[in-house]
Design a protein around this motif. Sequence first.
Motif, PDB file in Angstrom:
ATOM      1  N   ALA A   1       0.798  -1.302  -0.118  1.00 49.19           N
ATOM      2  CA  ALA A   1      -0.027   0.007   0.101  1.00 49.19           C
ATOM      3  C   ALA A   1       0.806   1.295  -0.108  1.00 49.19           C
ATOM      4  O   ALA A   1       0.292   2.352  -0.377  1.00 49.19           O
ATOM      5  N   GLY A   2       2.056   1.134   0.507  1.00 45.77           N
ATOM      6  CA  GLY A   2       2.841   2.275   0.530  1.00 45.77           C
ATOM      7  C   GLY A   2       4.302   2.023   1.272  1.00 45.77           C
ATOM      8  O   GLY A   2       4.539   1.067   1.267  1.00 45.77           O
ATOM      9  N   ILE A   3       5.111   2.991   1.435  1.00 45.16           N
ATOM     10  CA  ILE A   3       6.374   3.111   2.052  1.00 45.16           C
ATOM     11  C   ILE A   3       6.544   3.931   3.178  1.00 45.16           C
ATOM     12  O   ILE A   3       5.831   4.876   3.336  1.00 45.16           O
ATOM     13  N   THR A   4       6.979   3.369   4.105  1.00 40.00           N
ATOM     14  CA  THR A   4       7.179   4.241   5.468  1.00 40.00           C
ATOM     15  C   THR A   4       8.099   5.451   5.154  1.00 40.00           C
ATOM     16  O   THR A   4       8.792   5.441   4.038  1.00 40.00           O
ATOM     17  N   PRO A   5       7.873   6.718   5.763  1.00 41.49           N
ATOM     18  CA  PRO A   5       8.681   7.790   5.544  1.00 41.49           C
ATOM     19  C   PRO A   5      10.175   7.763   5.256  1.00 41.49           C
ATOM     20  O   PRO A   5      10.610   8.251   4.596  1.00 41.49           O
ATOM     21  N   ASP A   6      10.685   6.780   6.423  1.00 37.10           N
ATOM     22  CA  ASP A   6      12.136   6.474   6.359  1.00 37.10           C
ATOM     23  C   ASP A   6      12.449   5.654   5.070  1.00 37.10           C
ATOM     24  O   ASP A   6      13.480   6.371   4.439  1.00 37.10           O
ATOM     25  N   GLY A   7      11.572   4.864   4.766  1.00 40.60           N
ATOM     26  CA  GLY A   7      11.939   4.231   3.372  1.00 40.60           C
ATOM     27  C   GLY A   7      11.847   5.170   2.292  1.00 40.60           C
ATOM     28  O   GLY A   7      12.738   5.020   1.189  1.00 40.60           O
ATOM     29  N   MET A   8      10.915   6.010   2.194  1.00 37.01           N
ATOM     30  CA  MET A   8      10.614   7.040   1.141  1.00 37.01           C
ATOM     31  C   MET A   8      11.830   7.834   0.923  1.00 37.01           C
ATOM     32  O   MET A   8      12.423   8.427   0.098  1.00 37.01           O
ATOM     33  N   GLN A   9      12.294   8.099   2.169  1.00 32.22           N
ATOM     34  CA  GLN A   9      13.407   9.191   2.399  1.00 32.22           C
ATOM     35  C   GLN A   9      14.819   8.320   1.724  1.00 32.22           C
ATOM     36  O   GLN A   9      15.575   9.172   0.970  1.00 32.22           O
ATOM     37  N   MET A  10      15.106   7.477   2.130  1.00 33.82           N
ATOM     38  CA  MET A  10      15.943   6.599   1.519  1.00 33.82           C
ATOM     39  C   MET A  10      16.012   6.402   0.151  1.00 33.82           C
ATOM     40  O   MET A  10      17.274   6.565  -0.584  1.00 33.82           O
ATOM     41  N   LEU A  11      14.892   6.112  -0.521  1.00 34.58           N
ATOM     42  CA  LEU A  11      14.850   6.176  -1.940  1.00 34.58           C
ATOM     43  C   LEU A  11      15.062   7.450  -2.691  1.00 34.58           C
ATOM     44  O   LEU A  11      15.556   7.566  -3.813  1.00 34.58           O
ATOM     45  N   GLN A  12      14.666   8.591  -1.958  1.00 34.16           N
ATOM     46  CA  GLN A  12      14.770   9.780  -2.622  1.00 34.16           C
ATOM     47  C   GLN A  12      16.383  10.130  -2.402  1.00 34.16           C
ATOM     48  O   GLN A  12      16.741  11.238  -3.291  1.00 34.16           O
ATOM     49  N   GLU A  13      17.017  10.081  -1.460  1.00 33.51           N
ATOM     50  CA  GLU A  13      18.577  10.145  -1.393  1.00 33.51           C
ATOM     51  C   GLU A  13      19.479   9.365  -2.159  1.00 33.51           C
ATOM     52  O   GLU A  13      20.309   9.534  -2.503  1.00 33.51           O
ATOM     53  N   TYR A  14      18.836   8.164  -2.688  1.00 26.50           N
ATOM     54  CA  TYR A  14      19.716   7.110  -3.213  1.00 26.50           C
ATOM     55  C   TYR A  14      20.054   7.833  -4.658  1.00 26.50           C
ATOM     56  O   TYR A  14      19.281   8.544  -5.314  1.00 26.50           O
ATOM     57  N   ARG A  15      21.054   7.699  -5.075  1.00 24.47           N
ATOM     58  CA  ARG A  15      21.947   8.315  -6.512  1.00 24.47           C
ATOM     59  C   ARG A  15      21.311   7.413  -7.709  1.00 24.47           C
ATOM     60  O   ARG A  15      21.341   8.089  -8.879  1.00 24.47           O
ATOM     61  N   TRP A  16      20.769   6.205  -7.741  1.00 22.44           N
ATOM     62  CA  TRP A  16      20.005   5.496  -8.832  1.00 22.44           C
ATOM     63  C   TRP A  16      21.109   5.521 -10.107  1.00 22.44           C
ATOM     64  O   TRP A  16      20.810   5.994 -11.070  1.00 22.44           O
ATOM     65  N   PRO A  17      22.185   5.032  -9.888  1.00 20.15           N
ATOM     66  CA  PRO A  17      23.117   5.068 -10.917  1.00 20.15           C
ATOM     67  C   PRO A  17      22.671   4.091 -12.280  1.00 20.15           C
ATOM     68  O   PRO A  17      23.272   4.482 -13.385  1.00 20.15           O
ATOM     69  N   HIS A  18      21.637   3.380 -12.133  1.00 22.58           N
ATOM     70  CA  HIS A  18      21.015   2.683 -13.294  1.00 22.58           C
ATOM     71  C   HIS A  18      19.903   3.222 -13.708  1.00 22.58           C
ATOM     72  O   HIS A  18      18.916   2.441 -14.206  1.00 22.58           O
ATOM     73  N   ASN A  19      19.518   4.332 -13.062  1.00 22.31           N
ATOM     74  CA  ASN A  19      18.297   4.990 -13.235  1.00 22.31           C
ATOM     75  C   ASN A  19      16.901   4.366 -13.079  1.00 22.31           C
ATOM     76  O   ASN A  19      16.629   3.596 -12.108  1.00 22.31           O
ATOM     77  N   TYR A  20      15.889   4.283 -13.968  1.00 21.90           N
ATOM     78  CA  TYR A  20      14.521   3.864 -13.890  1.00 21.90           C
ATOM     79  C   TYR A  20      14.679   2.142 -13.753  1.00 21.90           C
ATOM     80  O   TYR A  20      13.827   1.659 -13.153  1.00 21.90           O
ATOM     81  N   THR A  21      15.439   1.515 -14.543  1.00 18.39           N
ATOM     82  CA  THR A  21      15.713   0.103 -14.408  1.00 18.39           C
ATOM     83  C   THR A  21      15.908  -0.433 -12.825  1.00 18.39           C
ATOM     84  O   THR A  21      15.193  -1.247 -12.445  1.00 18.39           O
ATOM     85  N   GLN A  22      16.786   0.417 -12.454  1.00 13.58           N
ATOM     86  CA  GLN A  22      17.268  -0.150 -10.820  1.00 13.58           C
ATOM     87  C   GLN A  22      15.854   0.488 -10.094  1.00 13.58           C
ATOM     88  O   GLN A  22      15.591  -0.357  -9.273  1.00 13.58           O
ATOM     89  N   PHE A  23      15.410   1.551 -10.453  1.00 11.02           N
ATOM     90  CA  PHE A  23      14.417   2.008  -9.514  1.00 11.02           C
ATOM     91  C   PHE A  23      13.225   1.043  -9.446  1.00 11.02           C
ATOM     92  O   PHE A  23      12.771   0.635  -8.494  1.00 11.02           O
TER      93      PHE A  23
END
Length: 122
Positions: free
Chosen positions: A80-102
């Motif tokens: 249903a969703g992601i915890t605020p801490d989890g969302m913050q981690m996703l937002q701070e991650y650099r995503w070197p492989h962009n959308y595929t990795q996401f």
Amino acid sequence: MARELIAALQVMEVCRRNRVLFSSVRTANEWISPIGQEFVREIDCVVVPLPPLRARSDTVPSLVSIYLNRINPALDRQIAGITPDGMQMLQEYRWPHNYTQFKGCCKSLRLWQRGQSSAQTR
């Protein structure tokens, strides 16, 4: 390889009947990659430059919601969703492989899910 793909698209007239989307990685100094230039030249593509995900961290919550809504029907348990801490981690991650990795990360959320309402990332 790009030449073969372009030739196949032209022979099968795929671009006349369909909208073909492709993505390519470019350097910071390029407007479009060399492979992208071939596609534009040969099959008259429209170029839509998108910044990398790491440059658009403010869009991560919306992208998570969209992607979870897309994959939830195929899952045995709903996320249903992601915890605020989890969302913050996703937002701070650099995503070197962009959308595929996401997308891969969103799919793996079901492994870390706690309860029925929220997933926690690690």
